[in-house]
Design a protein around this motif. Structure first.
Motif, PDB file in Angstrom:
ATOM      1  N   THR A  43       0.845  -1.195   0.000  1.00  0.00           N
ATOM      2  CA  THR A  43       0.000   0.000   0.000  1.00  0.00           C
ATOM      3  C   THR A  43       0.877   1.241   0.000  1.00  0.00           C
ATOM      4  O   THR A  43       1.883   1.289   0.709  1.00  0.00           O
ATOM      5  CB  THR A  43      -0.891   0.020   1.262  1.00  0.00           C
ATOM      6  N   SER A  45       0.846   5.404   0.657  1.00  0.00           N
ATOM      7  CA  SER A  45       0.179   6.566   1.231  1.00  0.00           C
ATOM      8  C   SER A  45       1.060   7.772   0.918  1.00  0.00           C
ATOM      9  O   SER A  45       2.258   7.752   1.211  1.00  0.00           O
ATOM     10  CB  SER A  45       0.031   6.389   2.745  1.00  0.00           C
ATOM     11  N   THR A  78       3.251  -1.288   3.961  1.00  0.00           N
ATOM     12  CA  THR A  78       2.698   0.036   3.678  1.00  0.00           C
ATOM     13  C   THR A  78       3.865   1.018   3.608  1.00  0.00           C
ATOM     14  O   THR A  78       4.714   1.046   4.494  1.00  0.00           O
ATOM     15  CB  THR A  78       1.711   0.484   4.780  1.00  0.00           C
ATOM     16  N   ARG A  80       4.891   5.092   3.088  1.00  0.00           N
ATOM     17  CA  ARG A  80       4.373   6.453   3.214  1.00  0.00           C
ATOM     18  C   ARG A  80       5.398   7.439   2.670  1.00  0.00           C
ATOM     19  O   ARG A  80       6.583   7.343   2.998  1.00  0.00           O
ATOM     20  CB  ARG A  80       4.083   6.742   4.692  1.00  0.00           C
ATOM     21  N   ASP A  92       8.421   2.997   5.738  1.00  0.00           N
ATOM     22  CA  ASP A  92       7.623   1.783   5.612  1.00  0.00           C
ATOM     23  C   ASP A  92       7.373   1.195   6.989  1.00  0.00           C
ATOM     24  O   ASP A  92       7.970   1.622   7.970  1.00  0.00           O
ATOM     25  CB  ASP A  92       8.293   0.771   4.674  1.00  0.00           C
TER      26      ASP A  92
END
Length: 154
Positions: A43, A45, A78, A80, A92
């Protein structure tokens, strides 16, 4: 072997060269790099902001950091990306990097992954230096790795 050769050639040819810097959208460039990398179930962000950069080299920097996060933290990581007062960060939620190894990972040929080439973060550092930025690897807010890029004017 092909990846290794491609990374070595890119490092040798472009590692310290950037084109004209211009205001570049961090979020837009990060999203473009994300589409290039095989991100599986990872993911992204992002937060809006700009940095003076060569757009193509900034995209390459993000690509290498995203590949590194997925390689070391797994497909469900994830990542960012957000601006800071003096530049931007890429973080991360993976296992992070022990403090004793943080400087080593920027050396060409150093990798903790069995199938890693060890050139991704060396390329990241060279792109940062070519822009006049410093790059620091630190603990992320919730674990993981956090790469902080700061401009010379910061």
């Amino acid at each position: 072997m092909r990846t290794l050769i491609d990374d070595l050639l890119r490092l040798a040819r472009e590692g310290r060269v950037v084109g004209d810097a211009e205001p570049v959208g961090i979020a837009e460039t990060a999203r473009r790099a994300w589409r290039i990398v095989d991100t599986a179930d990872a993911t992204l962000s992002v937060a809006d902001g700009t940095v003076d950069a060569d757009p193509e080299r900034l995209c390459e920097l993000f690509e290498n950091l995203f590949r590194n996060a997925i390689e070391h933290a797994g497909d469900g990581v994830t990542v960012r990306v957000e601006p800071t007062d003096g530049g931007f960060v890429v973080a991360d939620d993976g296992p992070g990097v022990p403090p004793a190894r943080r400087e080593d990972v920027f050396e060409a040929g150093v990798s903790t992954a069995d199938d890693g080439t060890g050139f991704g973060l060396a390329i990241v550092r060279r792109i940062a230096e070519a822009h006049g930025w410093s790059v620091t690897l630190e603990d992320g807010e919730n674990g993981g790795a956090r790469f902080r890029f700061e401009t010379a004017s910061a």
